[in-house]
Each structure stands twice: as C-alpha cells, then as structure tokens.
Design a protein around this motif. Structure first.
Motif, mmCIF file in Angstrom:
data_model
loop_
_atom_site.group_PDB
_atom_site.id
_atom_site.type_symbol
_atom_site.label_atom_id
_atom_site.label_comp_id
_atom_site.label_asym_id
_atom_site.label_seq_id
_atom_site.Cartn_x
_atom_site.Cartn_y
_atom_site.Cartn_z
ATOM 1 N N UNK A 177 0.979 -1.133 -0.081
ATOM 2 C CA UNK A 177 0.006 -0.068 0.057
ATOM 3 C C UNK A 177 0.672 1.216 -0.014
ATOM 4 N N UNK A 178 1.305 1.755 -1.153
ATOM 5 C CA UNK A 178 2.211 2.690 -1.250
ATOM 6 C C UNK A 178 2.497 3.442 -2.445
ATOM 7 N N UNK A 179 3.142 4.273 -2.804
ATOM 8 C CA UNK A 179 3.514 4.863 -4.057
ATOM 9 C C UNK A 179 4.897 4.634 -4.555
ATOM 10 N N UNK A 180 5.199 4.115 -5.384
ATOM 11 C CA UNK A 180 6.378 3.820 -6.140
ATOM 12 C C UNK A 180 6.619 4.063 -7.489
ATOM 13 N N UNK A 181 7.902 4.766 -7.591
ATOM 14 C CA UNK A 181 8.452 5.045 -8.996
ATOM 15 C C UNK A 181 9.829 4.599 -8.956
ATOM 16 N N UNK A 186 7.058 5.711 -1.145
ATOM 17 C CA UNK A 186 6.530 6.150 -0.240
ATOM 18 C C UNK A 186 5.434 5.104 0.261
ATOM 19 N N UNK A 187 5.235 4.703 1.545
ATOM 20 C CA UNK A 187 4.113 3.636 1.911
ATOM 21 C C UNK A 187 4.670 2.493 2.386
ATOM 22 N N UNK A 188 3.866 1.615 2.248
ATOM 23 C CA UNK A 188 4.018 0.328 3.196
ATOM 24 C C UNK A 188 4.244 -0.663 1.810
ATOM 25 N N UNK A 189 5.537 -1.284 2.237
ATOM 26 C CA UNK A 189 6.336 -2.362 1.253
ATOM 27 C C UNK A 189 6.875 -3.215 1.945
ATOM 28 N N UNK A 190 6.989 -4.687 1.356
ATOM 29 C CA UNK A 190 7.592 -5.650 1.919
ATOM 30 C C UNK A 190 9.320 -5.590 1.691
ATOM 31 N N UNK A 191 10.099 -5.938 2.519
ATOM 32 C CA UNK A 191 11.494 -5.880 2.209
ATOM 33 C C UNK A 191 12.016 -7.158 2.396
ATOM 34 N N UNK A 192 13.045 -7.554 1.762
ATOM 35 C CA UNK A 192 13.518 -8.725 1.823
ATOM 36 C C UNK A 192 14.471 -8.801 3.334
ATOM 37 N N UNK A 193 14.144 -9.975 3.810
ATOM 38 C CA UNK A 193 14.895 -10.211 5.115
ATOM 39 C C UNK A 193 14.381 -9.061 6.399
ATOM 40 N N UNK A 194 13.667 -8.131 6.009
ATOM 41 C CA UNK A 194 13.265 -7.421 6.920
ATOM 42 C C UNK A 194 12.029 -7.332 7.250
ATOM 43 N N UNK A 196 7.380 -6.482 6.459
ATOM 44 C CA UNK A 196 6.570 -5.086 6.080
ATOM 45 C C UNK A 196 7.289 -4.017 6.590
ATOM 46 N N UNK A 197 7.363 -3.100 5.852
ATOM 47 C CA UNK A 197 7.965 -1.524 6.204
ATOM 48 C C UNK A 197 7.409 -0.540 5.720
ATOM 49 N N UNK A 198 7.623 0.726 6.307
ATOM 50 C CA UNK A 198 7.254 1.932 6.010
ATOM 51 C C UNK A 198 8.375 2.739 5.247
ATOM 52 N N UNK A 199 8.268 3.007 3.986
ATOM 53 C CA UNK A 199 9.372 3.685 3.500
ATOM 54 C C UNK A 199 8.884 5.222 2.967
ATOM 55 N N UNK A 200 10.138 5.898 3.144
ATOM 56 C CA UNK A 200 10.176 7.387 2.949
ATOM 57 C C UNK A 200 11.381 7.580 2.154
ATOM 58 N N UNK A 201 11.594 7.022 1.197
ATOM 59 C CA UNK A 201 12.832 6.997 0.477
ATOM 60 C C UNK A 201 13.099 7.644 -1.096
ATOM 61 N N UNK A 202 14.276 8.194 -1.230
ATOM 62 C CA UNK A 202 14.626 8.536 -2.592
ATOM 63 C C UNK A 202 15.671 7.360 -2.794
ATOM 64 N N UNK A 203 15.475 6.655 -3.748
ATOM 65 C CA UNK A 203 16.345 5.845 -4.533
ATOM 66 C C UNK A 203 17.559 6.129 -4.858
ATOM 67 N N UNK A 204 18.847 5.774 -4.423
ATOM 68 C CA UNK A 204 19.978 6.085 -4.698
ATOM 69 C C UNK A 204 20.748 7.148 -4.171
ATOM 70 N N UNK A 205 20.194 7.578 -3.070
ATOM 71 C CA UNK A 205 20.346 8.721 -2.075
ATOM 72 C C UNK A 205 20.809 8.256 -0.872
#
Length: 243
Positions: A177-181, A186-194, A196-205
């Motif tokens: 449940x999130x916004x991804x480009x 931003x929002x709710x994502x599933x992360x490998x080895x972590x 369910x997580x809440x993300x607010x990230x700029x990729x590559x930064x």
C-alpha cells in the motif's frame, strides 16, 4: 524496471491492436459508447466518422507511447511518470476531440462530459504526483518524533528499539500500500529479510535511516546525505534521553 517496461508495453499493444481493429477491420463493437447505441444512431455515427476517429486516436496514442517506451530503459529519472502523463493527456484530449463527431443532439453533452472527466482525471493525478514527490520531513518533539507528508505518522521515543544508518537499501519485494516510482518509494512495502516496512525514501540517495519500533520498521532518507545523518544523530540523542 523490466516489469514496468513490459506492463507499459502491454498497454501500448492493447491500444495499437484495438485502434487497428476499429480503423482497418471496422470492429466498432470494441467501442462501448458505440455498441450501446440503437442501430439507427450507429449508422449515423459511422457516417459522421465517430468510430473511425476513435480508432485513429487509439492508434496514434499507441504509436506515440511506443516511441517513448525506450526511455523506460534509460537513466532518465521520470520516464515512467512522463509515459503515463502522455498517455493520460492523449487519451483524454482524444476523447474530447472525438466527441465533436457525436450526434448533433448529443454532441454538447458528450463534449461536456469528456471535458469534465479530463479535468477531474488530470487534477487527481496532479494532486497524487504533487503529494508523492513532496520530500518527507522529520521533526522532533519532547516525547515523540514525526514524519510528515503522505503516510506520515508520529512515534514515541520510548517505542524505538533500534536505529541504524545503512548505505544500501535492502531489496523491495512487494508494494502492499504505497507510492512507488523508479526514484521514490513511499508507503507500505515488503522488504527482503526485514518484512513489512514503511518507506519514505529517495532511491540511490544513501545513506538510509532505518528505525525499528515496537510495531513498525521504517526506512527514511533525504535528498541530502547530511540531512539524513542529522536525523540519525538527533533521533539517537532523543531516544537516549528518553531511556
């Protein structure tokens, strides 16, 4: 990126096939607004060129989008957003144009409806993209810290169980449940080895600030590496004080 590419390619091929079938094979039944009309109205619409213009519009839209597809495989940061934006603008503008070929008795109503749909759709997309691209901010209160913006929340320092700066973002396996480009998540994502997580990230930064609380796992960063490090230092100090 390949997944997004093939999804967009599938959409483009659908436009091309339907447009070709309508224009070259006279498969006018593929147009829902045409199929539902009485036989007499269908004949008049064909005479006015309504289904033909619709087929041509879909075909041109598909060709333009096909020409833009290679951008998705480059490092251009907003290729997906641009591709979707061009698609929406061409389709909405095309339907407004095609409404001119509707029956004279229904032309004005059809035109007004098309314009309203275009305004509402473009307006909604503009708001979504505006909110999605707003940079998340962290603020620190006496007992809590807050992440502002879409999907933002407030957490108590006493709930924090782990704080870490990581140089590489773990693999995202699923958006729940999130916004991804290609550049932002931003929002709710599933992360490998972590998990369910809440993300607010700029990729590559890098770096990324990773926070664990009693019920949440959070990844956040700023466009500025120094800002992300400041958030880490401030949060660590506040959590130390609360303990």
């Amino acid at each position: 990126m390949w997944v997004l590419f093939f999804i967009q390619l599938s959409v483009v091929l659908i436009f091309l096939v339907i447009g070709w079938a309508i224009l070259k094979k006279e498969a006018y039944v593929l147009i829902s607004s045409f199929r539902s009309r009485p036989k007499s109205e269908q004949e008049e619409l064909i005479k006015n060129g309504y289904p033909q213009k619709t087929g041509k519009m879909l075909l041109v839209t598909g060709l333009v989008l096909m020409a833009l597809l290679p951008l998705l495989l480059t490092s251009f940061p907003y290729a997906l957003e641009m591709h979707i934006g061009v698609m929406v603008i061409m389709l909405l503008g095309g339907f407004i144009y095609v409404s001119r070929y509707d029956l004279p008795s229904k032309r004005k109503r059809s035109y007004i409806i098309s314009v309203l749909i275009a305004v509402i759709t473009v307006g909604t997309l503009a708001v979504v993209f505006f909110l999605g691209f707003q940079e998340p901010k962290m603020s620190f209160n006496e007992d809590t810290f807050v992440i502002s913006g879409v999907y933002g929340e407030e957490w108590k320092y006493s709930e924090v169980t782990h704080i870490e700066l990581v140089d590489e973002m773990p693999e995202v396996t699923l958006r729940t449940n999130g916004y991804g480009t290609p550049t932002i998540s931003k929002g709710h994502f599933r992360i490998k080895d972590v998990g369910n997580s809440l993300l607010f990230i700029y990729k590559g930064n890098s770096p990324y600030l990773y926070i664990e609380t009693g019920h949440d796992k959070i990844f956040i960063n700023s466009k500025s590496a120094d800002q992300t490090k400041d958030w880490y230092d401030l949060l660590k100090e506040q959590v130390r004080k609360s303990g």
